[in-house]
Design a protein around this motif. Sequence first.
Motif: not given
Length: 179
Positions: A44-61
């Motif tokens: 999907e990324f290769e077809r132009g989709a943007t990957l959104v990582l939501q609530a990163l403040h809960l998952h990445w220190r």
Amino acid sequence: GLRAPAFRLVRDGEQVPLREYTEDVPWRPGRFAGLAVPGRVAEEFERGATLVLQALHLHWRPAALYCRALESALGCPVQANAYFTPSAAQGFAVHHDTHDVLILQVSGTKRWRYFEPVHELPLKKQKWSADLGVPGEPAAEIVLEPGDTMYLPRGWPHDASTSEGDSLHLTIGIHPPTR
């Protein structure tokens, strides 16, 4: 183990249906729903989709520490999302946010257009819709490069696109109290 809604894919202003890149895995006594299928996400990324990582403040220190420090300084809730967009792509159509935003460009470049508000200082329940009309000509166009930061007050319509190369930026949402 990345699961929706902690991530999603968007392309040309629309969310890519979860069934296109996730699966449910049986696990006693139930199942894990919305697990990312890495190969499908990559397709999907290769077809132009943007990957959104939501609530990163809960998952990445590092994002959590950054957001907590901003909360302490500003006295209001702060959140972080990441947007990874492939070259020559646009994840979201023109829209406004109902909170203030800091955009931190991490890698690649992204061209941002922003427009004069069509709805001044919208509240959470006043999301962007086609009923608000066309925002007109851009008030400005800016290209963000790695290390650049841009502030967008709530209610300012905007969109962003990549040209050559992939682009990664963090969006820091600032939610000040309103009357």
